[in-house]
Write an enzyme that holds these catalytic residues in place. Sequence first.
Site, PDB file in Angstrom:
ATOM      1  N   SER A 142       0.681  -1.060   0.221  1.00 33.62           N
ATOM      2  CA  SER A 142       0.089   0.331  -0.087  1.00 33.62           C
ATOM      3  C   SER A 142       0.837   1.313   0.064  1.00 33.62           C
ATOM      4  O   SER A 142       2.155   0.866   0.150  1.00 33.62           O
ATOM      5  CB  SER A 142      -0.407  -0.008   1.025  1.00 33.62           C
ATOM      6  N   TYR A 155      -2.424  -0.160  10.341  1.00 33.39           N
ATOM      7  CA  TYR A 155      -2.405  -0.407   9.014  1.00 33.39           C
ATOM      8  C   TYR A 155      -1.109  -0.747   8.042  1.00 33.39           C
ATOM      9  O   TYR A 155      -0.864  -1.266   7.455  1.00 33.39           O
ATOM     10  CB  TYR A 155      -4.186  -0.213   8.697  1.00 33.39           C
TER      11      TYR A 155
HETATM   12  P1  NDP Z   1     -11.476  -5.854  -0.983  1.00 35.22           P
HETATM   13  O1  NDP Z   1     -12.093  -5.720   0.680  1.00 35.22           O
HETATM   14  O2  NDP Z   1     -12.300  -5.809  -1.934  1.00 35.22           O
HETATM   15  O3  NDP Z   1     -11.122  -6.740  -1.217  1.00 35.22           O
HETATM   16  C1  NDP Z   1     -10.373  -7.509   0.590  1.00 35.22           C
HETATM   17  C2  NDP Z   1      -9.800  -9.052  -0.022  1.00 35.22           C
HETATM   18  O4  NDP Z   1      -9.245 -10.075   1.059  1.00 35.22           O
HETATM   19  C3  NDP Z   1     -11.763  -9.478  -0.227  1.00 35.22           C
HETATM   20  O5  NDP Z   1     -11.283 -10.470  -1.929  1.00 35.22           O
HETATM   21  C4  NDP Z   1     -11.318 -10.933   0.565  1.00 35.22           C
HETATM   22  O6  NDP Z   1     -12.447 -11.668   1.173  1.00 35.22           O
HETATM   23  C5  NDP Z   1     -10.172 -10.739   1.403  1.00 35.22           C
HETATM   24  N1  NDP Z   1     -10.008 -11.083   2.599  1.00 35.22           N
HETATM   25  C6  NDP Z   1     -10.571 -10.540   3.923  1.00 35.22           C
HETATM   26  N2  NDP Z   1      -9.654 -11.042   4.893  1.00 35.22           N
HETATM   27  C7  NDP Z   1     -10.025 -12.863   4.872  1.00 35.22           C
HETATM   28  C8  NDP Z   1      -9.116 -13.927   5.218  1.00 35.22           C
HETATM   29  N3  NDP Z   1      -9.463 -13.675   6.218  1.00 35.22           N
HETATM   30  N4  NDP Z   1      -9.025 -14.735   4.663  1.00 35.22           N
HETATM   31  C9  NDP Z   1      -8.877 -14.542   3.229  1.00 35.22           C
HETATM   32  N5  NDP Z   1      -9.465 -14.095   2.734  1.00 35.22           N
HETATM   33  C10 NDP Z   1      -9.541 -12.137   3.118  1.00 35.22           C
HETATM   34  O7  NDP Z   1     -10.080  -4.623  -0.651  1.00 35.22           O
HETATM   35  P2  NDP Z   1      -9.320  -4.701  -1.601  1.00 35.22           P
HETATM   36  O8  NDP Z   1     -10.001  -5.149  -3.030  1.00 35.22           O
HETATM   37  O9  NDP Z   1      -9.128  -2.890  -1.988  1.00 35.22           O
HETATM   38  O10 NDP Z   1      -7.989  -4.862  -0.832  1.00 35.22           O
HETATM   39  C11 NDP Z   1      -7.089  -5.479  -1.685  1.00 35.22           C
HETATM   40  C12 NDP Z   1      -5.742  -5.292  -0.821  1.00 35.22           C
HETATM   41  O11 NDP Z   1      -6.043  -4.081  -1.257  1.00 35.22           O
HETATM   42  C13 NDP Z   1      -5.490  -5.817   0.431  1.00 35.22           C
HETATM   43  O12 NDP Z   1      -4.274  -6.001   0.951  1.00 35.22           O
HETATM   44  C14 NDP Z   1      -5.665  -4.199   0.490  1.00 35.22           C
HETATM   45  O13 NDP Z   1      -4.958  -3.474   2.120  1.00 35.22           O
HETATM   46  C15 NDP Z   1      -4.542  -3.923  -0.018  1.00 35.22           C
HETATM   47  N6  NDP Z   1      -5.107  -2.350  -0.736  1.00 35.22           N
HETATM   48  C16 NDP Z   1      -6.307  -1.884  -0.976  1.00 35.22           C
HETATM   49  C17 NDP Z   1      -6.418  -0.668  -1.477  1.00 35.22           C
HETATM   50  C18 NDP Z   1      -7.283   0.542  -1.408  1.00 35.22           C
HETATM   51  O14 NDP Z   1      -7.826   1.841  -1.849  1.00 35.22           O
HETATM   52  N7  NDP Z   1      -7.967   0.025  -1.888  1.00 35.22           N
HETATM   53  C19 NDP Z   1      -4.797   0.585  -1.356  1.00 35.22           C
HETATM   54  C20 NDP Z   1      -3.709  -0.397  -0.855  1.00 35.22           C
HETATM   55  C21 NDP Z   1      -3.318  -1.107  -0.396  1.00 35.22           C
HETATM   56  P3  NDP Z   1     -14.040 -12.520   1.875  1.00 35.22           P
HETATM   57  O15 NDP Z   1     -14.069 -11.331   2.810  1.00 35.22           O
HETATM   58  O16 NDP Z   1     -14.542 -13.081   0.752  1.00 35.22           O
HETATM   59  O17 NDP Z   1     -12.833 -13.815   2.395  1.00 35.22           O
END
Ligand code: NDP
Length: 246
Positions: A142, A155
């Site tokens: 990030s 975070y």
């Molecule tokens: P979303 O919330 O759309 O996606 C997060 C994903 O993580 C979901 O598919 C969720 O699936 C999964 N997840 C969460 N907890 C678990 C777990 N315990 N086991 C397995 N899967 C898990 O957010 P983003 O697409 O934005 O996030 C993706 C990555 O990008 C993250 O690491 C986030 O920190 C990073 N990021 C995002 C930014 C943004 O602005 N959006 C900026 C910088 C980094 P499910 O709940 O079905 O398990």
Amino acid sequence: MTNIDGKVVAITGASSGIGEATARHLAERGAAVVLGARRVDRLQTIVDDIRASGGRADLRAVDVTQRADLVAFVDHGVETFGRVDVLVSNAGIAKIGPMEDLDVDAWSAMIDVNVSGVLNGIAAAMPVFRRQGHGHLVTTVSTSGLKIVPTQAVYAGTKNAVRTLLEGLRQESTDGMLRTTSINPGYVRTELADSVDDPETREAVRRSMEHFAIAPEAVARAIAFAIEQPADVEIGDITVRPTVQG
Ligand code: NDP
């Protein structure tokens, strides 16, 4: 024919946002994708879409905090498609809020998913990569780790931990077997704000998302760029953020 065509890519956090966009994009480019997350119904819909368009995709329920789930996930990729060339450790949560709230449960949850989740992925993938003689670890880090702003310290700490882990592993694995890539997204329009418990912080993140966040496909294209390089070329870090983000 590209250097993505035919590769097997396992993606955690593939049920929404960046993970979903990455799965769809790489499948369009000819990769076989293995999708993991907890919401299996969401994964099934994405897999069905990819297959309906002629792509190759499969899924497995994964909670990245559970080491055995990651082992079973990577093994599932090998059993289904013959090998796993790339693991995209993308699952993450952002239970951000003022540190002085002392929300210790939120801190633990972020460490469990964002740090231990990536370590569990590394532990599951490395034996497979060694056996195959090649592998590529991609992590979604990030811009929060690059610039520390109020409410995001823990975070950002988890994301900087991941950057450190990957760099350490890279320094130890210079025999050409392993490629590592850290992707640093800025604000991306996804469901991430839903994981924020503090109402005020959640609204602030949602407002930022609405006003200037970029589409998750932008991050998917950056991940594809890292994957499509020739085997002797490693893309270490890519930052992808809205042009207007400070
Ligand atoms: P979303 O919330 O759309 O996606 C997060 C994903 O993580 C979901 O598919 C969720 O699936 C999964 N997840 C969460 N907890 C678990 C777990 N315990 N086991 C397995 N899967 C898990 O957010 P983003 O697409 O934005 O996030 C993706 C990555 O990008 C993250 O690491 C986030 O920190 C990073 N990021 C995002 C930014 C943004 O602005 N959006 C900026 C910088 C980094 P499910 O709940 O079905 O398990």
